[in-house]
Design a protein around this motif. Sequence first.
Motif, PDB file in Angstrom:
ATOM      1  N   GLY A 131      37.712   0.280  29.015  1.00  0.00           N
ATOM      2  CA  GLY A 131      37.692  -1.153  28.766  1.00  0.00           C
ATOM      3  C   GLY A 131      38.054  -1.488  27.337  1.00  0.00           C
ATOM      4  N   ARG A 132      38.196  -2.762  27.083  1.00  0.00           N
ATOM      5  CA  ARG A 132      38.478  -3.254  25.733  1.00  0.00           C
ATOM      6  C   ARG A 132      37.158  -3.449  25.003  1.00  0.00           C
ATOM      7  N   LEU A 133      37.056  -2.861  23.824  1.00  0.00           N
ATOM      8  CA  LEU A 133      35.803  -2.876  23.082  1.00  0.00           C
ATOM      9  C   LEU A 133      35.859  -3.853  21.913  1.00  0.00           C
ATOM     10  N   GLY A 134      34.721  -4.515  21.677  1.00  0.00           N
ATOM     11  CA  GLY A 134      34.521  -5.294  20.468  1.00  0.00           C
ATOM     12  C   GLY A 134      33.364  -4.673  19.700  1.00  0.00           C
ATOM     13  N   THR A 135      33.467  -4.625  18.366  1.00  0.00           N
ATOM     14  CA  THR A 135      32.423  -3.979  17.569  1.00  0.00           C
ATOM     15  C   THR A 135      32.000  -4.877  16.418  1.00  0.00           C
ATOM     16  N   LEU A 136      30.734  -4.772  16.080  1.00  0.00           N
ATOM     17  CA  LEU A 136      30.173  -5.465  14.916  1.00  0.00           C
ATOM     18  C   LEU A 136      29.182  -4.501  14.278  1.00  0.00           C
ATOM     19  N   PHE A 137      29.669  -3.785  13.236  1.00  0.00           N
ATOM     20  CA  PHE A 137      28.872  -2.739  12.604  1.00  0.00           C
ATOM     21  C   PHE A 137      28.550  -3.127  11.174  1.00  0.00           C
TER      22      PHE A 137
ATOM     23  N   ARG B 276      27.016 -14.205  10.490  1.00  0.00           N
ATOM     24  CA  ARG B 276      27.416 -15.307  11.369  1.00  0.00           C
ATOM     25  C   ARG B 276      28.926 -15.306  11.594  1.00  0.00           C
ATOM     26  N   ILE B 277      29.680 -15.178  10.509  1.00  0.00           N
ATOM     27  CA  ILE B 277      31.141 -15.149  10.626  1.00  0.00           C
ATOM     28  C   ILE B 277      31.591 -13.922  11.404  1.00  0.00           C
ATOM     29  N   GLY B 278      31.011 -12.762  11.075  1.00  0.00           N
ATOM     30  CA  GLY B 278      31.397 -11.529  11.754  1.00  0.00           C
ATOM     31  C   GLY B 278      31.125 -11.583  13.244  1.00  0.00           C
ATOM     32  N   PHE B 279      29.970 -12.125  13.617  1.00  0.00           N
ATOM     33  CA  PHE B 279      29.641 -12.235  15.039  1.00  0.00           C
ATOM     34  C   PHE B 279      30.582 -13.211  15.728  1.00  0.00           C
ATOM     35  N   GLY B 280      30.863 -14.329  15.065  1.00  0.00           N
ATOM     36  CA  GLY B 280      31.784 -15.290  15.649  1.00  0.00           C
ATOM     37  C   GLY B 280      33.160 -14.701  15.891  1.00  0.00           C
ATOM     38  N   VAL B 281      33.655 -13.906  14.933  1.00  0.00           N
ATOM     39  CA  VAL B 281      34.956 -13.257  15.079  1.00  0.00           C
ATOM     40  C   VAL B 281      34.914 -12.219  16.193  1.00  0.00           C
TER      41      VAL B 281
ATOM     42  N   THR C 131      33.253 -12.116  18.806  1.00  0.00           N
ATOM     43  CA  THR C 131      33.131 -12.701  20.145  1.00  0.00           C
ATOM     44  C   THR C 131      34.179 -13.791  20.389  1.00  0.00           C
ATOM     45  N   LEU C 132      35.233 -13.785  19.585  1.00  0.00           N
ATOM     46  CA  LEU C 132      36.291 -14.781  19.738  1.00  0.00           C
ATOM     47  C   LEU C 132      37.014 -14.641  21.074  1.00  0.00           C
ATOM     48  N   VAL C 133      37.357 -13.414  21.406  1.00  0.00           N
ATOM     49  CA  VAL C 133      38.117 -13.171  22.629  1.00  0.00           C
ATOM     50  C   VAL C 133      37.272 -12.328  23.572  1.00  0.00           C
ATOM     51  N   ASP C 134      37.571 -12.425  24.843  1.00  0.00           N
ATOM     52  CA  ASP C 134      36.823 -11.656  25.831  1.00  0.00           C
ATOM     53  C   ASP C 134      37.035 -10.168  25.617  1.00  0.00           C
ATOM     54  N   CYS C 135      35.948  -9.412  25.655  1.00  0.00           N
ATOM     55  CA  CYS C 135      36.046  -7.956  25.610  1.00  0.00           C
ATOM     56  C   CYS C 135      35.209  -7.406  26.760  1.00  0.00           C
ATOM     57  N   ASP C 136      35.490  -6.183  27.144  1.00  0.00           N
ATOM     58  CA  ASP C 136      34.747  -5.579  28.243  1.00  0.00           C
ATOM     59  C   ASP C 136      33.370  -5.105  27.795  1.00  0.00           C
ATOM     60  N   ALA C 137      33.270  -4.677  26.532  1.00  0.00           N
ATOM     61  CA  ALA C 137      31.983  -4.220  26.001  1.00  0.00           C
ATOM     62  C   ALA C 137      31.914  -4.567  24.522  1.00  0.00           C
ATOM     63  N   LEU C 138      30.774  -5.107  24.111  1.00  0.00           N
ATOM     64  CA  LEU C 138      30.532  -5.453  22.718  1.00  0.00           C
ATOM     65  C   LEU C 138      29.428  -4.547  22.178  1.00  0.00           C
ATOM     66  N   LEU C 139      29.733  -3.841  21.084  1.00  0.00           N
ATOM     67  CA  LEU C 139      28.796  -2.895  20.479  1.00  0.00           C
ATOM     68  C   LEU C 139      28.367  -3.435  19.117  1.00  0.00           C
ATOM     69  N   ILE C 140      27.047  -3.576  18.919  1.00  0.00           N
ATOM     70  CA  ILE C 140      26.512  -4.211  17.715  1.00  0.00           C
ATOM     71  C   ILE C 140      25.486  -3.291  17.067  1.00  0.00           C
ATOM     72  N   ASP C 141      25.611  -3.121  15.740  1.00  0.00           N
ATOM     73  CA  ASP C 141      24.718  -2.213  15.023  1.00  0.00           C
ATOM     74  C   ASP C 141      24.000  -2.928  13.887  1.00  0.00           C
TER      75      ASP C 141
END
Length: 247
Positions: A90-96, A157-162, A164-174
Amino acid sequence: MSDALIELDKVSLSYQVRAAASGGEGARVGAALVRKAGRTTVHALEDVSFTLARGDRVGLVGHNGAGKSTLLRVCAGRIVPTSGTYRCSGRLGTLFTTGLGLHPDSTVKQNIREASLLLGATFGELDSLVADVLSFSELESYADVEFRRLSAGMRTRIGFGVATLVDCDALLIDEVFGAGDPGFRQKASERINRLTEQSSALMVASQSERVLKDFCDTAVLLSKGRLVARGPIDEIWDTYKAEYLKK
């Protein structure tokens, strides 16, 4: 089509360090250590099998050094395991915490535009995407401020907004959510709800009980690089408090 987005099968990650770390293999906190012939090997992950499927909202629970961040980075494809099998479909989104992927000397608006393009947005979509992130983060008045001048909470706040801008299959947050900002956690939770309703998955590492329970319904417990339990978030957190937070 399989619901599995990320699959780990008997994944281990080990590396050597020059100086012997304190604590030893039996230490309560941190990865397992093995000393042999004057060398110390850190077993950051050991024989981890794990599947993240569509719709999952999984929290990673454990002490600092238990392997939460390492597991997230393996799942994101940023670290290659020493052994075992990693698969991602899937397409991944990350916020580390180690970097939001935003340039400190660029303005907030410039960062959002550049990140949007990297995520596949068209030039015609940029204005609306910038407006979306600024509105979500409640930082419209900071659009032309250099990113490095923002507080840690504003950057989150900005990082999370970015992320989650586009749909991803999985979002990983640390470890990016401060436990003391319930208003933002509520907004972020609502945004995550919309994503997961579209069959996205979420995995969050945090030391905060409140953060994990706001975002997740199940959890895995890690200790010394091993996955020791998986189940409902309340059950796993209670096990963590009872078995791993003892003095």
